[in-house]
Design an enzyme around this catalytic site. Structure first.
Site, PDB file in Angstrom:
ATOM      1  N   CYS A 341     -31.664 -54.684  74.927  1.00 19.66           N
ATOM      2  CA  CYS A 341     -32.325 -53.435  75.336  1.00 19.66           C
ATOM      3  C   CYS A 341     -32.973 -52.668  74.178  1.00 19.66           C
ATOM      4  O   CYS A 341     -34.142 -52.291  74.277  1.00 19.66           O
ATOM      5  CB  CYS A 341     -31.383 -52.525  76.114  1.00 19.66           C
ATOM      6  SG  CYS A 341     -29.738 -53.122  76.365  1.00 19.66           S
ATOM      7  N   ARG A 370     -21.780 -61.801  70.826  1.00 14.84           N
ATOM      8  CA  ARG A 370     -20.736 -60.793  71.007  1.00 14.84           C
ATOM      9  C   ARG A 370     -19.419 -61.399  70.573  1.00 14.84           C
ATOM     10  O   ARG A 370     -19.102 -62.523  70.967  1.00 14.84           O
ATOM     11  CB  ARG A 370     -20.620 -60.370  72.484  1.00 14.84           C
ATOM     12  CG  ARG A 370     -21.837 -59.632  72.955  1.00 14.84           C
ATOM     13  CD  ARG A 370     -21.676 -59.175  74.382  1.00 14.84           C
ATOM     14  NE  ARG A 370     -22.976 -58.797  74.918  1.00 14.84           N
ATOM     15  CZ  ARG A 370     -23.203 -58.502  76.189  1.00 14.84           C
ATOM     16  NH1 ARG A 370     -22.207 -58.543  77.055  1.00 14.84           N
ATOM     17  NH2 ARG A 370     -24.408 -58.169  76.591  1.00 14.84           N
ATOM     18  N   GLN A 388     -29.350 -64.484  77.402  1.00 12.14           N
ATOM     19  CA  GLN A 388     -29.534 -63.772  78.666  1.00 12.14           C
ATOM     20  C   GLN A 388     -30.956 -63.958  79.170  1.00 12.14           C
ATOM     21  O   GLN A 388     -31.895 -63.931  78.380  1.00 12.14           O
ATOM     22  CB  GLN A 388     -29.304 -62.271  78.447  1.00 12.14           C
ATOM     23  CG  GLN A 388     -27.871 -61.896  78.193  1.00 12.14           C
ATOM     24  CD  GLN A 388     -27.726 -60.390  78.075  1.00 12.14           C
ATOM     25  OE1 GLN A 388     -28.536 -59.740  77.417  1.00 12.14           O
ATOM     26  NE2 GLN A 388     -26.697 -59.848  78.695  1.00 12.14           N
ATOM     27  N   ASP A 390     -32.910 -61.841  80.312  1.00 14.03           N
ATOM     28  CA  ASP A 390     -32.852 -60.391  80.357  1.00 14.03           C
ATOM     29  C   ASP A 390     -34.243 -59.798  80.596  1.00 14.03           C
ATOM     30  O   ASP A 390     -35.240 -60.400  80.222  1.00 14.03           O
ATOM     31  CB  ASP A 390     -32.333 -59.899  78.999  1.00 14.03           C
ATOM     32  CG  ASP A 390     -31.689 -58.531  79.096  1.00 14.03           C
ATOM     33  OD1 ASP A 390     -31.639 -57.974  80.204  1.00 14.03           O
ATOM     34  OD2 ASP A 390     -31.233 -58.024  78.064  1.00 14.03           O
ATOM     35  N   HIS A 392     -36.149 -55.639  80.998  1.00 12.25           N
ATOM     36  CA  HIS A 392     -36.037 -54.199  81.205  1.00 12.25           C
ATOM     37  C   HIS A 392     -37.315 -53.720  81.847  1.00 12.25           C
ATOM     38  O   HIS A 392     -38.392 -53.988  81.333  1.00 12.25           O
ATOM     39  CB  HIS A 392     -35.758 -53.498  79.879  1.00 12.25           C
ATOM     40  CG  HIS A 392     -34.425 -53.886  79.323  1.00 12.25           C
ATOM     41  ND1 HIS A 392     -34.274 -54.946  78.459  1.00 12.25           N
ATOM     42  CD2 HIS A 392     -33.181 -53.404  79.573  1.00 12.25           C
ATOM     43  CE1 HIS A 392     -32.989 -55.079  78.178  1.00 12.25           C
ATOM     44  NE2 HIS A 392     -32.296 -54.170  78.831  1.00 12.25           N
ATOM     45  N   LYS A 472     -24.608 -49.704  89.086  1.00 13.65           N
ATOM     46  CA  LYS A 472     -25.058 -51.087  88.903  1.00 13.65           C
ATOM     47  C   LYS A 472     -24.653 -51.971  90.060  1.00 13.65           C
ATOM     48  O   LYS A 472     -23.685 -51.703  90.783  1.00 13.65           O
ATOM     49  CB  LYS A 472     -24.522 -51.649  87.590  1.00 13.65           C
ATOM     50  CG  LYS A 472     -23.020 -51.792  87.526  1.00 13.65           C
ATOM     51  CD  LYS A 472     -22.591 -52.376  86.180  1.00 13.65           C
ATOM     52  CE  LYS A 472     -21.091 -52.546  86.129  1.00 13.65           C
ATOM     53  NZ  LYS A 472     -20.590 -53.053  84.862  1.00 13.65           N
ATOM     54  N   HIS A 518     -32.229 -52.279  83.884  1.00 14.51           N
ATOM     55  CA  HIS A 518     -31.749 -53.415  83.100  1.00 14.51           C
ATOM     56  C   HIS A 518     -31.336 -54.489  84.101  1.00 14.51           C
ATOM     57  O   HIS A 518     -30.521 -54.230  84.964  1.00 14.51           O
ATOM     58  CB  HIS A 518     -30.548 -52.943  82.269  1.00 14.51           C
ATOM     59  CG  HIS A 518     -29.866 -54.016  81.512  1.00 14.51           C
ATOM     60  ND1 HIS A 518     -29.572 -53.920  80.183  1.00 14.51           N
ATOM     61  CD2 HIS A 518     -29.422 -55.219  81.896  1.00 14.51           C
ATOM     62  CE1 HIS A 518     -28.966 -55.012  79.783  1.00 14.51           C
ATOM     63  NE2 HIS A 518     -28.854 -55.828  80.807  1.00 14.51           N
TER      64      HIS A 518
END
Length: 644
Positions: A341, A370, A388, A390, A392, A472, A518
RNA sequence: GCCGACGUAGCUCAGGGGUAGAGCAACUGAUUCGUAAUCAGUAGGUCCGCGGUUCAAAUCCGCGCGUCGGCACCA
C-alpha cells in the site's frame, strides 16, 4: 412439584398432537409413542431448542424426538464424548483439572490442566477407559445449583478453572451441573440420557497445547482431540477420508509433481521448480488479463523502503515486529515491504491527480516479506516471503459501492474459473477501537454489504473484527483436510490516504482525500496455488497443467514419427514431453499417470504408418484414435482455458 | 512465540551402545513390447547440527536448527 397441575399438549413434526395431564419429559413422550423410539431417542427439540430427554416440558410446544442417528444428535453425542473423556482423565489421573470441552466439526476436544504432559500412551489408556465408561452405561443427570454452592464445590475439589469460569457466567443465567458416575461438570448441555448411548464409534486423535480461554497470556493447557460418530461405519469413513486427504497435501504433491521445494537455509520461502513456476506464470498471466479488462494498471514498487516511510504509514509503530529490517552501509535503516500500500500511494502522489483520474486502480504482483512466528509457518500456505495479487483502488466516497460490487463480481468469476464454487465470505465490521466518524463507517459498511449482496455471495458476520481503518470482507477457501485459509480480501481504508497525504483536485477545484480500497483475489500466489493443488489433488485441468501431454512410443520404430508429433505439439503451443525410453507401454502409462499428466499420445507402428495418434486421458480406460492434426487442434482448443 | 511428536539413501521406512539395512527411484546392460511396474547388475549415507557420557554413540544425555500437529498470531 405438582406435576398434574396444568395439562400439556405437544405437537409432533407430523402435526399429530399428544396431550398429557401435566408436565412430561421427552423420555416419557417417546415411550408413549413406542418402545423403538424410546430406545433410539437421544434428545428432544422443544420449540426449536434441544433439551435433555429428562427435562420436564410444562407447557404446550412443538416438539421432535431426535434419534441418535440423526445429524442433530451428532453434536450432542460428541459433546458427550468430551465428557466421557474428562471422566476418564479424572479417573486415571486424579491430579488433572478439567476446564473446557466442546464438540467440534468432526469430533470433540477437552482441555486439561496438568503439570505432566500426556503421552501417546496416555491417549491409548484414556481411550480404553472411555470405552469402559460407555460399557458402564452411567446415567447422565442435570441439576441446577446456586452460584455460591457451585463455586465452593469446584474449589473444594481443586477445580480452580471451573470455579473461575462460574464467577463470570452472567447473573441471569442458570448454573447447570451435569453428573455421570463420580464425574461432576459445569455444562449447559444438552446431553444423552446415559454414557451407553454414546456408543463406541470414537477415537482419540492427538494432544496439543492450547491456552486457557484462547489467550496466549494465560496458562497453557493440554488439549486432547478426538473424533466421534454415530456408528463404526461413519467413523471408518471419516478416518479413510483423512488418509485420502493426506495424499492431496500440497507439500507432498509439490515434491511428487516436482513443483517446488523448501529448505532450512530459506525458512518460509519457496524454491519454485520449472513445473511449479510454469503453473505460477499461467495463473499470473490469467489474472493479468482479467485485471486489464477491468481497467487496472499494473506497477512495480521497491522491496526496500526507508524507515521514514514506514513511520509515516504507521507500519513502524503497528507492524514492526513482523518486518525484516535491513541496514545500508551509510547507516540508513530500511525495511523489506510487508505490504504494497505505501508504495502504491507514492505512485498516486506523483503529479497532480484530478477527480477525472478516479477511480485509479493500481495493481501489483507485489513481493512481500513478513517475519511470521515460526509456529505459524505451513508449507507454502503460510510463508515469510510471498507475492500478493494486490491492488489499491483510489476513488471518491461515492464510487466505493460500485467499485466494491465490481470487485466482488470479478472475484467470484475468477474463483469459478479455478473450480471454487462455494467460497466462505466473512464480513468484518467496525471494531471498538477505530478511526473515522460513525457516518463514514455507516457508509463504508453499507457499501461493502451492497457489494457482497449484489454479487450474490452468501456471507457470515464477523462482528468487531474489521481493521481499525475500515470494514473488510474476507474470502475463505478450505484445504484438503478442512482447514480454512483466507485468500481474497476487500478492505476500505480512510486512514492511509490521510497519513501519506494522498489527494486529488475535485470538481470544485479544492483538494480532497481519496478513499483507498485495498483488495486481493488470490491473497497470496503461494497460498492460492497450494489450495489449488489440494483442490485438484494435483490433477490440473488442461489449461493449468505444467505438462499437458506426453508423447510416448510403444517401440523404437515409432521414434521418428514421435519426434514429428512432438514438434507439431510444441509448434501449436502445447506443453509437451517426449518419452522415447526403452520401456514397455504399461510402464510408461503408469509413470505418466502417477505424474498426473492429463493426456498421453501413444504411438506404435500403426499410428506411425497411418499418421494418427492414440489419445489417452488421465485415469481413463478408453483410447481414441485421431488424425494427428485433429488431435493437436482439439488439444489446443481445450488448452485455451477460461480466458481465451 | 508456546505445548507435544518427529529428523537414517532422492522417496517411503526398518534398525537402537561394537561391519549402515530394505523396497521404490537413479545409473549400466539385455529386452522392441499395444495402455497403471520386463529382467539382471551397479552405485548411493556427516544416521539434522554442536557438545557431553563411554574403550566405543546413528543409538544414551544436553543444547540448537528444522519439520509435523495443535494453540496464539495472520494487514
Amino acid at each position: 412439584m405438582n406435576r398434574a397441575s396444568t395439562p400439556v399438549t405437544l405437537t409432533l413434526p407430523d402435526g399429530k398432537q399428544r396431550s398429557f395431564p401435566g408436565p412430561v419429559t421427552g423420555a416419557e413422550l417417546a415411550a408413549a409413542i413406542g418402545p423403538g423410539l424410546a430406545k433410539a431417542a437421544a434428545v428432544i427439540r422443544v420449540d426449536g431448542k434441544l433439551r435433555d430427554l429428562s427435562a420436564p416440558i410444562d407447557r404446550d410446544a412443538d416438539v421432535a424426538i431426535i434419534t441418535r442417528d440423526s445429524p442433530e444428535a451428532l453434536e450432542v453425542l460428541r459433546h458427550d464424548a468430551a465428557h466421557v473423556l474428562a471422566e476418564a482423565a479424572k479417573e486415571l489421573y486424579p491430579d488433572v483439572q478439567v476446564t473446557f470441552g466442546p464438540a467440534t466439526e468432526s469430533g470433540f476436544y477437552y482441555d486439561f490442566a496438568r503439570d505432566e504432559p500426556f503421552t501417546p500412551e496416555d491417549l491409548a489408556k484414556l481411550e480404553a477407559r472411555m470405552h469402559e465408561i460407555v460399557e458402564r452405561d452411567e446415567p447422565i443427570t442435570r441439576e441446577v445449583w446456586s452460584r455460591d454452592d457451585a463455586v465452593a464445590f469446584f474449589k473444594s475439589i481443586g477445580e480452580t478453572y471451573k470455579a473461575e469460569w462460574i464467577g463470570e457466567i452472567p447473573a441471569d443465567e442458570e448454573i447447570s451441573i451435569y453428573k455421570q458416575g463420580r464425574f461432576v461438570d459445569l455444562c449447559t448441555g444438552p446431553h444423552l440420557p446415559s454414557t451407553g448411548k454414546l456408543g463406541q464409534a470414537f477415537k482419540l486423535t492427538k494432544v496439543a497445547g492450547a491456552y486457557w480461554r484462547g489467550d496466549a497470556r494465560n496458562a497453557q493447557l493440554q488439549r486432547v482431540y478426538g473424533t466421534a460418530w454415530a456408528n463404526a461405519k461413519d467413523l471408518d469413513r471419516y478416518l479413510l477420508m483423512l488418509e485420502e486427504a493426506e495424499k492431496r497435501d500440497h507439500r507432498r504433491l509439490g515434491r511428487e509433481l516436482d513443483l517446488f521445494h523448501q529448505q532450512e537455509e530459506a525458512v518460509g520461502s519457496v524454491f519454485w521448480h520449472p513445473k511449479g513456476w510454469t503453473l505460477w506464470r499461467i495463473i499470473e498471466n490469467y489474472l493479468r488479463r482479467r485485471l486489464d479488462e477491468e481497467g487496472y494498471v499494473e506497477v512495480r514498487t521497491p522491496q526496500l523502503l526507508d524507515r521514514s516511510l514506514w513511520e509515516a504509514s504507521g507500519h513502524w509503530e503497528k507492524f514492526r515486529e513482523n518486518m525484516f529490517i535491513a541496514q545500508s552501509a551509510d547507516e540508513r535503516v530500511l525495511a523489506l515491504k510487508p505490504m504494497n500500500c505505501p508504495g502504491h500511494v507514492q505512485i498516486f502522489r506523483q503529479g497532480l491527480k484530478s477527480y477525472r483520474d478516479l477511480p485509479l486502480r493500481i495493481a501489483e504482483f507485489g513481493s512481500c516479506h513478513r517475519n511470521e512466528p515460526s509456529g505459524a509457518l505451513h508449507g507454502i500456505m503460510r510463508v515469510r516471503a510471498f507475492t500478493q495479487d494486490d491492488a489499491h483502488i483510489f476513488c471518491t466516497e461515492d464510487q466505493v459501492t460500485a467499485e466494491s460490487i465490481a470487485f466482488c463480481n470479478l472475484l467470484r468469476s475468477v474463483y469459478r474459473d479455478f473450480g471454487f464454487e462455494d467460497v466462505a465470505v466473512k464480513f468484518s465490521d467496525r471494531p471498538a477501537v477505530r478511526a473515522g466518524t460513525d457516518a463514514i463507517w455507516d457508509k463504508a459498511e453499507a457499501g461493502l454489504k451492497a457489494a457482497v449482496e449484489a454479487a450474490r455471495l452468501p456471507y457470515t458476520m464477523n462482528p468487531g473484527e474489521g481493521a481499525f481503518y475500515g470494514p473488510k470482507l474476507e474470502f475463505v477457501l478450505r484445504d484438503a483436510i478442512g482447514r480454512d485459509w483466507q485468500c481474497g480480501t476487500l478492505q476500505l481504508d480512510f486512514v492511509l490516504p490521510e497519513r501519506l497525504d494522498a489527494s486529488y483536485i475535485g470538481e470544485d477545484g479544492q483538494r480532497h482525500r481519496p478513499v483507498m480500497l485495498h483488495r486481493a483475489i488470490f491473497g497470496s500466489m503461494e497460498r492460492f496455488i497450494a489450495i489449488l493443488i489440494e483442490q485438484h489433488a494435483g490433477k490440473f485441468p488442461l489449461w493449468l497443467a505444467p505438462v499437458q501431454l506426453v508423447i510416448a512410443t510403444i517401440t523404437s520404430d515409432a521414434d521418428d514419427y514421435a519426434r514429428r508429433v512432438f514438434a507439431a505439439a510444441e509448434a501449436a503451443g502445447l506443453r509437451a514431453q517426449l518419452d522415447l525410453a526403452n520401456e514397455k507401454i504399461n510402464y510408461k502409462v503408469r509413470e505418466h499417470s502417477l505424474a498426473k499428466i492429463p493426456v498421453m499420445l501413444v504411438l506404435g507402428k500403426r499410428e506411425a504408418e497411418n499418421g494418427t495418434v492414440a489419445l489417452r486421458r488421465l485415469g481413463g480406460k478408453e483410447q481414441e484414435i485421431l488424425e494427428l492434426d485433429d488431435a493437436i487442434a482439439r488439444l489446443t482448443a481445450e488448452s485455451a482455458g477460461p480466458c481465451g
